[in-house]
Design an enzyme around this catalytic site. Sequence first.
Site, short mmCIF file in Angstrom:
data_model
loop_
_atom_site.label_atom_id
_atom_site.label_comp_id
_atom_site.label_asym_id
_atom_site.label_seq_id
_atom_site.Cartn_x
_atom_site.Cartn_y
_atom_site.Cartn_z
N GLU A 67 62.07 -32.24 -77.32
CA GLU A 67 62.87 -33.32 -77.91
C GLU A 67 64.32 -32.88 -78.00
O GLU A 67 65.22 -33.71 -78.07
CB GLU A 67 62.33 -33.64 -79.32
N CYS A 110 57.74 -35.64 -80.04
CA CYS A 110 56.88 -34.46 -80.17
C CYS A 110 55.66 -34.51 -79.26
O CYS A 110 54.82 -33.60 -79.28
CB CYS A 110 56.40 -34.32 -81.62
N HIS A 115 49.17 -32.76 -84.47
CA HIS A 115 50.62 -32.54 -84.55
C HIS A 115 50.97 -32.40 -86.02
O HIS A 115 50.55 -33.21 -86.85
CB HIS A 115 51.38 -33.71 -83.93
N1 CAA Z 1 54.13 -31.11 -106.74
C1 CAA Z 1 53.22 -31.43 -105.80
N2 CAA Z 1 53.39 -32.46 -104.93
C2 CAA Z 1 54.53 -33.17 -105.02
C3 CAA Z 1 55.53 -32.87 -105.97
C4 CAA Z 1 55.28 -31.80 -106.86
N3 CAA Z 1 56.18 -31.44 -107.79
N4 CAA Z 1 56.52 -33.75 -105.80
C5 CAA Z 1 56.19 -34.56 -104.78
N5 CAA Z 1 54.97 -34.20 -104.30
C6 CAA Z 1 54.24 -34.80 -103.20
C7 CAA Z 1 54.30 -36.30 -103.15
O1 CAA Z 1 53.33 -36.89 -103.98
C8 CAA Z 1 54.06 -36.55 -101.69
O2 CAA Z 1 52.69 -36.43 -101.40
P1 CAA Z 1 51.88 -37.68 -100.77
O3 CAA Z 1 52.62 -38.09 -99.54
O4 CAA Z 1 50.54 -37.09 -100.49
O5 CAA Z 1 51.90 -38.73 -101.82
C9 CAA Z 1 54.74 -35.37 -101.00
O6 CAA Z 1 54.89 -34.38 -102.01
C10 CAA Z 1 56.11 -35.70 -100.46
O7 CAA Z 1 56.85 -36.29 -101.49
P2 CAA Z 1 57.81 -37.53 -101.19
O8 CAA Z 1 57.07 -38.55 -100.41
O9 CAA Z 1 58.47 -37.93 -102.43
O10 CAA Z 1 58.85 -36.76 -100.26
P3 CAA Z 1 60.13 -37.27 -99.53
O11 CAA Z 1 60.19 -38.75 -99.50
O12 CAA Z 1 61.29 -36.54 -100.09
O13 CAA Z 1 59.89 -36.69 -98.06
C11 CAA Z 1 58.97 -37.14 -95.91
C12 CAA Z 1 58.66 -36.79 -97.35
C13 CAA Z 1 59.42 -38.59 -95.85
C14 CAA Z 1 57.74 -36.96 -95.05
C15 CAA Z 1 60.11 -36.22 -95.41
O14 CAA Z 1 59.70 -34.89 -95.41
C16 CAA Z 1 60.62 -36.59 -94.02
O15 CAA Z 1 61.40 -37.51 -93.85
N6 CAA Z 1 60.19 -35.80 -93.00
C17 CAA Z 1 60.61 -36.06 -91.62
C18 CAA Z 1 59.76 -37.11 -90.96
C19 CAA Z 1 58.34 -36.67 -90.69
O16 CAA Z 1 58.05 -35.50 -90.61
N7 CAA Z 1 57.44 -37.66 -90.50
C20 CAA Z 1 56.07 -37.36 -90.18
C21 CAA Z 1 55.48 -38.35 -89.23
S1 CAA Z 1 56.50 -38.54 -87.78
C22 CAA Z 1 56.04 -37.26 -86.75
O17 CAA Z 1 55.03 -36.67 -86.92
C23 CAA Z 1 56.97 -36.89 -85.65
C24 CAA Z 1 57.80 -35.74 -86.08
O18 CAA Z 1 57.48 -34.58 -85.81
C25 CAA Z 1 59.02 -36.00 -86.87
#
Ligand code: CAA
Length: 385
Positions: free
Chosen positions: A80, A112, A234
């Site tokens: 990518e 990916c 993945h």
């Molecule tokens: N203790 C334990 N768990 C906690 C916590 C704490 N103190 N605080 C939050 N969490 C948990 C939440 O409950 C959540 O779990 P669930 O999803 O099981 O409910 C998890 O931690 C993440 O919390 P948020 O959803 O609040 O986190 P966020 O919104 O800040 O970020 C994300 C999460 C959106 C995935 C972010 O990491 C992101 O944007 N990542 C990039 C995109 C990505 O990886 N997408 C995946 C699918 S796309 C793909 O696979 C292609 C690729 O490679 C990109």
Amino acid sequence: MSGIGIHDLSVATGHHVLDLALMAEHLGIDPAKYHVGIGQDEMSIPAPDEDVVTMAAAAALPILERHGTDGIRTVLFATESGIDQSKSAGLFVHQLLELPSACRVLELKQACYSATAGIQLATGLVQRHPEERVLVIASDVARYALGSSGEPTQGAGAVAMLIGADPAILEVESVTGVHATDVDDFWRPNDHDTALVDGRLSITAYLTSLRGAWDDFRAHGGVGLEDIDHVCYHQPFSKMAVKAHAQLGRHAGTPTSAEDLEIPARYNRRIGNSYSASLYLALAALLDSDQDLAGRRIGFFSYGSGSVGEFFTARVAAGYRSSLRPGSVPAALDARAPLDFAAYRDLHVAAAPGSSTDRATESVTNGPFRFAGVRGAVRRYEPTR
Ligand code: CAA
């Protein structure tokens, strides 16, 4: 010919590591959100003289040292985070590794997913010419904007795989399930060096793709989930695989357990997202584990945002262990140079992967190849020893 598949597999990663506990501390976030919530502990960060080319060549080198270059007439470079809009990153690797000039070399792009396309294309080529071998290399640097939700899910890594007949590690089975849909979950415009992402949408798009690919797999005669011993996913972050496995179990009507994902997450948890390489890092971790996998069937779900998904299976060869490199990945991970948070952020700002401005890079990497800089708007690479 008793099948086609992965004859050898080797891993490389970046020179540096950032402990996500440091990121949590500096951003005022509960570290459990990273360690438990997204299931990540560390992320690899390339040195200024590393990129997808140096990691790819470093991953492929041990394969060529073991098997030579005879019969390699195709190099498929999946990424990518390519370093040129036109030229395949594979050509730089081809030169560094002194591969034969009688070779087709190209870059494959679909977020990916593309290494899986590379494996499928390679099996087709080998089917037609069983004496040939194809070098498939997945190499990526996952970069998100500082302060964005994706920042803790960055990383860097490469997996090189030699695809051939009578494979020593894994025979790829012919049934495969595919799914494509146009979705704006993650993308990177040509003038961006960090990805844009709709995090929540990306998770649902991944799961939709998994169900679609699975249904297509079954519709084409694929085995039931109960006949698959392990599934590798993945892993943009390791918790994503846990969500996916639970979803697949519900969808297929076969109970699954989050514990099934602990071993395939071992390397990903420490490397972070490595986009095209991530799925095959899960495979590497599973193969390197204590479990005897001979004869076992492994399922693979490959996802590339945008999006394309594919589900396929493979059988582990008897005697596969003698083709592994025990301890090499943990040793490489332990050898990474730790960064403090300020140094990580400085490196992030300084890295401009696509820049054509002439410059020389400082020598940092301990790897076998380095990115020496840009001269005459051309990226220059050299061996380090
Ligand atoms: N203790 C334990 N768990 C906690 C916590 C704490 N103190 N605080 C939050 N969490 C948990 C939440 O409950 C959540 O779990 P669930 O999803 O099981 O409910 C998890 O931690 C993440 O919390 P948020 O959803 O609040 O986190 P966020 O919104 O800040 O970020 C994300 C999460 C959106 C995935 C972010 O990491 C992101 O944007 N990542 C990039 C995109 C990505 O990886 N997408 C995946 C699918 S796309 C793909 O696979 C292609 C690729 O490679 C990109």
